[in-house]
Design a protein around this motif. Structure first.
Motif, PDB file in Angstrom:
ATOM      1  N   ARG A 188      54.729  67.214  37.318  1.00 24.25           N
ATOM      2  CA  ARG A 188      55.442  68.160  38.084  1.00 24.25           C
ATOM      3  C   ARG A 188      54.584  69.670  38.234  1.00 24.25           C
ATOM      4  O   ARG A 188      54.849  70.434  38.413  1.00 24.25           O
ATOM      5  N   THR A 189      52.953  69.239  37.736  1.00 23.27           N
ATOM      6  CA  THR A 189      52.017  70.176  37.914  1.00 23.27           C
ATOM      7  C   THR A 189      51.379  70.520  39.420  1.00 23.27           C
ATOM      8  O   THR A 189      51.411  69.533  40.250  1.00 23.27           O
ATOM      9  N   ALA A 190      50.911  71.257  39.652  1.00 23.93           N
ATOM     10  CA  ALA A 190      50.399  71.884  40.945  1.00 23.93           C
ATOM     11  C   ALA A 190      48.939  72.397  40.562  1.00 23.93           C
ATOM     12  O   ALA A 190      48.889  73.397  39.650  1.00 23.93           O
ATOM     13  N   TRP A 191      48.071  72.501  41.324  1.00 22.35           N
ATOM     14  CA  TRP A 191      46.464  72.906  41.362  1.00 22.35           C
ATOM     15  C   TRP A 191      46.136  73.241  42.664  1.00 22.35           C
ATOM     16  O   TRP A 191      46.233  72.628  43.792  1.00 22.35           O
ATOM     17  N   GLY A 192      45.099  74.243  42.599  1.00 19.94           N
ATOM     18  CA  GLY A 192      44.596  74.527  43.781  1.00 19.94           C
ATOM     19  C   GLY A 192      43.062  74.528  43.671  1.00 19.94           C
ATOM     20  O   GLY A 192      42.467  74.996  42.754  1.00 19.94           O
ATOM     21  N   TYR A 193      42.288  73.835  44.711  1.00 22.10           N
ATOM     22  CA  TYR A 193      40.975  73.797  44.909  1.00 22.10           C
ATOM     23  C   TYR A 193      40.079  74.760  45.866  1.00 22.10           C
ATOM     24  O   TYR A 193      40.377  74.663  46.990  1.00 22.10           O
ATOM     25  N   ASP A 194      39.301  75.457  45.275  1.00 16.72           N
ATOM     26  CA  ASP A 194      38.595  76.484  46.165  1.00 16.72           C
ATOM     27  C   ASP A 194      37.286  75.710  46.667  1.00 16.72           C
ATOM     28  O   ASP A 194      36.400  75.418  45.851  1.00 16.72           O
ATOM     29  N   LEU A 195      37.173  75.537  47.891  1.00 14.86           N
ATOM     30  CA  LEU A 195      36.328  74.452  48.365  1.00 14.86           C
ATOM     31  C   LEU A 195      35.043  75.175  48.413  1.00 14.86           C
ATOM     32  O   LEU A 195      33.673  74.449  47.982  1.00 14.86           O
ATOM     33  N   GLU A 205      54.375  74.974  38.063  1.00 15.55           N
ATOM     34  CA  GLU A 205      54.907  73.940  37.593  1.00 15.55           C
ATOM     35  C   GLU A 205      56.095  73.589  38.876  1.00 15.55           C
ATOM     36  O   GLU A 205      56.617  74.763  39.373  1.00 15.55           O
ATOM     37  N   LEU A 206      56.315  72.655  39.385  1.00 17.97           N
ATOM     38  CA  LEU A 206      57.338  72.258  40.281  1.00 17.97           C
ATOM     39  C   LEU A 206      58.671  72.466  39.665  1.00 17.97           C
ATOM     40  O   LEU A 206      58.759  72.394  38.216  1.00 17.97           O
ATOM     41  N   SER A 207      59.889  72.310  40.298  1.00 14.99           N
ATOM     42  CA  SER A 207      61.254  72.359  39.562  1.00 14.99           C
ATOM     43  C   SER A 207      61.381  71.284  38.950  1.00 14.99           C
ATOM     44  O   SER A 207      62.299  71.091  37.951  1.00 14.99           O
ATOM     45  N   GLN A 208      60.727  69.992  39.354  1.00 17.07           N
ATOM     46  CA  GLN A 208      61.069  68.605  38.623  1.00 17.07           C
ATOM     47  C   GLN A 208      59.809  67.748  38.726  1.00 17.07           C
ATOM     48  O   GLN A 208      58.875  68.145  39.572  1.00 17.07           O
ATOM     49  N   GLU A 209      59.869  66.623  38.290  1.00 21.64           N
ATOM     50  CA  GLU A 209      58.767  65.632  38.503  1.00 21.64           C
ATOM     51  C   GLU A 209      58.981  65.072  39.937  1.00 21.64           C
ATOM     52  O   GLU A 209      60.023  64.969  40.577  1.00 21.64           O
ATOM     53  N   ARG A 210      57.817  64.899  40.730  1.00 17.61           N
ATOM     54  CA  ARG A 210      57.724  64.362  42.315  1.00 17.61           C
ATOM     55  C   ARG A 210      56.838  63.195  42.319  1.00 17.61           C
ATOM     56  O   ARG A 210      55.650  63.820  42.527  1.00 17.61           O
ATOM     57  N   ASP A 211      57.010  62.137  42.011  1.00 18.24           N
ATOM     58  CA  ASP A 211      56.052  61.343  42.393  1.00 18.24           C
ATOM     59  C   ASP A 211      56.232  60.671  43.756  1.00 18.24           C
ATOM     60  O   ASP A 211      57.487  60.503  44.616  1.00 18.24           O
ATOM     61  N   GLU A 212      54.956  60.309  44.474  1.00 17.89           N
ATOM     62  CA  GLU A 212      55.127  59.946  45.930  1.00 17.89           C
ATOM     63  C   GLU A 212      55.714  60.901  46.758  1.00 17.89           C
ATOM     64  O   GLU A 212      56.685  60.674  47.867  1.00 17.89           O
ATOM     65  N   CYS A 213      55.549  62.187  46.576  1.00 20.02           N
ATOM     66  CA  CYS A 213      55.842  63.159  47.440  1.00 20.02           C
ATOM     67  C   CYS A 213      54.880  63.438  48.592  1.00 20.02           C
ATOM     68  O   CYS A 213      54.016  62.841  48.600  1.00 20.02           O
ATOM     69  N   GLU A 238      64.116  61.887  46.398  1.00 14.06           N
ATOM     70  CA  GLU A 238      65.157  63.049  46.606  1.00 14.06           C
ATOM     71  C   GLU A 238      65.281  63.702  47.873  1.00 14.06           C
ATOM     72  O   GLU A 238      64.298  63.586  48.694  1.00 14.06           O
ATOM     73  N   GLY A 239      66.270  64.587  48.160  1.00 19.13           N
ATOM     74  CA  GLY A 239      66.148  65.134  49.355  1.00 19.13           C
ATOM     75  C   GLY A 239      65.797  66.694  49.073  1.00 19.13           C
ATOM     76  O   GLY A 239      65.714  67.446  50.232  1.00 19.13           O
ATOM     77  N   SER A 240      65.257  67.033  48.094  1.00 24.09           N
ATOM     78  CA  SER A 240      64.839  68.401  47.932  1.00 24.09           C
ATOM     79  C   SER A 240      63.359  68.716  47.953  1.00 24.09           C
ATOM     80  O   SER A 240      62.636  67.641  48.208  1.00 24.09           O
ATOM     81  N   ALA A 241      62.941  69.702  48.012  1.00 25.72           N
ATOM     82  CA  ALA A 241      61.426  70.218  48.091  1.00 25.72           C
ATOM     83  C   ALA A 241      61.132  71.402  47.397  1.00 25.72           C
ATOM     84  O   ALA A 241      62.098  72.161  47.139  1.00 25.72           O
ATOM     85  N   ASP A 242      59.929  71.520  46.805  1.00 30.58           N
ATOM     86  CA  ASP A 242      59.462  72.769  46.269  1.00 30.58           C
ATOM     87  C   ASP A 242      58.378  73.326  47.207  1.00 30.58           C
ATOM     88  O   ASP A 242      57.537  72.651  47.797  1.00 30.58           O
ATOM     89  N   VAL A 243      58.485  74.685  47.183  1.00 33.45           N
ATOM     90  CA  VAL A 243      57.861  75.363  48.180  1.00 33.45           C
ATOM     91  C   VAL A 243      56.958  76.658  47.489  1.00 33.45           C
ATOM     92  O   VAL A 243      57.425  77.474  46.687  1.00 33.45           O
ATOM     93  N   TYR A 244      55.635  76.457  47.727  1.00 37.24           N
ATOM     94  CA  TYR A 244      54.667  77.555  47.118  1.00 37.24           C
ATOM     95  C   TYR A 244      54.287  78.540  48.194  1.00 37.24           C
ATOM     96  O   TYR A 244      53.946  78.165  49.316  1.00 37.24           O
ATOM     97  N   GLY A 245      54.717  79.808  47.818  1.00 35.98           N
ATOM     98  CA  GLY A 245      54.148  80.782  48.903  1.00 35.98           C
ATOM     99  C   GLY A 245      52.667  81.100  48.662  1.00 35.98           C
ATOM    100  O   GLY A 245      52.413  81.514  47.602  1.00 35.98           O
ATOM    101  N   LEU A 246      51.892  80.903  49.612  1.00 41.14           N
ATOM    102  CA  LEU A 246      50.291  81.034  49.663  1.00 41.14           C
ATOM    103  C   LEU A 246      49.731  82.428  49.393  1.00 41.14           C
ATOM    104  O   LEU A 246      48.680  82.813  48.779  1.00 41.14           O
ATOM    105  N   GLU A 250      54.379  82.141  44.305  1.00 40.73           N
ATOM    106  CA  GLU A 250      55.502  81.923  43.684  1.00 40.73           C
ATOM    107  C   GLU A 250      56.097  80.529  44.307  1.00 40.73           C
ATOM    108  O   GLU A 250      56.013  80.387  45.455  1.00 40.73           O
ATOM    109  N   TRP A 251      56.819  79.930  43.489  1.00 41.14           N
ATOM    110  CA  TRP A 251      57.547  78.775  43.783  1.00 41.14           C
ATOM    111  C   TRP A 251      58.976  78.911  44.173  1.00 41.14           C
ATOM    112  O   TRP A 251      59.739  79.774  43.447  1.00 41.14           O
TER     113      TRP A 251
END
Length: 347
Positions: A188-195, A205-213, A238-246, A250-251
């Motif tokens: 459920r973790t999220a990361w950003g990579y600066d090129l 963190e996402l609101s839940q675990e999400r494999d094959e999302c 699942e039918g839900s999504a987590d949305v990150y504001g760039l 915030e999620w």
């Protein structure tokens, strides 16, 4: 373009601005050769500022980059007696209807990591994660392909081993979330990579675990992590999504944006009505091994009608946020293999 100071003219007898405008019109396929003319040209053509200048003027080209099985190639190794497909990267230009194959990643000359993910920004292609094609161990490798130099370089490793994760790119950054680790535990973790800085940042963190999302970037505002499933709910999408504001960082969680039970690989973007687009509703006959890649207002769709059926390639346009009728493509035999994943690249 004022960030660059040069001691000589870009082009003899032309003002600086005119020289930049002339070089901006070079097709990207000529950039590698043009970079050899002189040091000034090389610094200019390889700079992010020049890329964004070409983009602003409309001289960039949007192509589809595919992780594709070539000619039924196989990779074998001492640890695994079974065989697996050998994958490389194909580039499809819908304007010229041309196909090309990128040079192999030096660390994996016989085939990319299985289930690796692609993203692109600032005229570069990024490959990360997946499984070692010989040992099947989950890897943290990051590779960057520069379309100007036509060369690979290795980036900073991912913070953790991961595969089957959501990925997206915007404004020089790559975003990843979900997937699973080497023990097949969903994340459920999220990361950003600066090129540019070659650095990773934890995005929470996402609101839940999400494999094959599935990852979808909407405009330059949001990174959507669509569907997926928890460790204990293998394959129950699942039918839900987590949305990150760039911009906000915030999620938020959104319910009912995807059909529960359906793999989100067929999600190709957001329609004008604010709903996620599902191309499988337009072409349900390519549901086996299906993959959809949105680029330049078009969608490249690949897949088979049933297990063992020929792999088909289709093109459609997105008009006013809706998917139009599909057109079957005639693809050279070399590029007609199974498509594992892909992304848009603007070069």
């Amino acid at each position: 373009m004022g960030n660059f100071e040069f001691s000589t003219e870009l082009l003899p007898c032309l003002h600086e601005e005119l020289g930049v405008e002339c070089l901006s019109r070079l097709p990207y396929t000529a950039h590698r050769l043009a970079s050899r003319v002189c040091q000034r040209w090389r610094h200019l053509l390889q700079s992010p500022g020049f890329y964004y200048h070409r983009k602003k003027l409309g001289y960039t080209r949007k192509v589809a980059c595919l992780v594709l099985a070539f000619n039924g190639g196989i990779v074998t190794g001492p640890e695994k007696p079974a065989v697996s497909p050998s994958y490389g990267i194909a580039v499809f230009d819908s304007m010229s209807q041309s196909w090309d194959r990128l040079a192999p990643v030096p660390k994996y000359p016989n085939g990319l990591p299985l289930f690796c993910q692609l993203a692109s920004c600032e005229g570069k292609l990024v490959v990360m994660g997946g499984w070692d094609p010989v040992s099947y161990d989950t890897v943290t490798d990051v590779f960057i392909y520069d379309f100007t130099t036509q060369q690979w370089r290795q980036g900073k490793d991912m913070p953790a081993k991961r595969s089957f994760f959501a990925i997206g790119a915007c404004s020089g950054r790559i975003f990843i979330a979900g997937g699973h680790d080497e023990n097949k535990n969903a994340s459920r973790t999220a990361w950003g990579y600066d090129l540019r800085d070659d650095e990773w940042t934890h995005l929470g963190e996402l609101s839940q675990e999400r494999d094959e999302c599935e990852g979808v970037v909407v405009g330059e505002e949001e990174f959507w992590v669509v569907s997926g499933y928890r460790t204990e709910s293998q394959g129950q999408f699942e039918g839900s999504a987590d949305v990150y504001g760039l911009k906000s960082g915030e999620w938020r969680r959104v319910e009912g944006v995807w059909e529960a039970g359906r793999c989100p690989r067929s999600c190709v973007g957001m329609g004008n009505d604010g709903k996620l687009l599902n191309w499988a509703e337009v072409k349900p006959g390519v549901g086996v091994g299906a993959c959809g890649i949105s680029f330049g207002g078009r969608v490249l769709i690949t897949g088979s009608e049933y297990q063992g059926a020929p792999h088909g390639f289709y093109m459609t346009e997105m008009k006013e946020g809706q998917i139009s009728k599909l057109e079957k493509l005639n693809v050279p035999d070399e590029y007609s293999g199974f498509v594992q994943s892909g992304c848009e690249a603007e070069i």
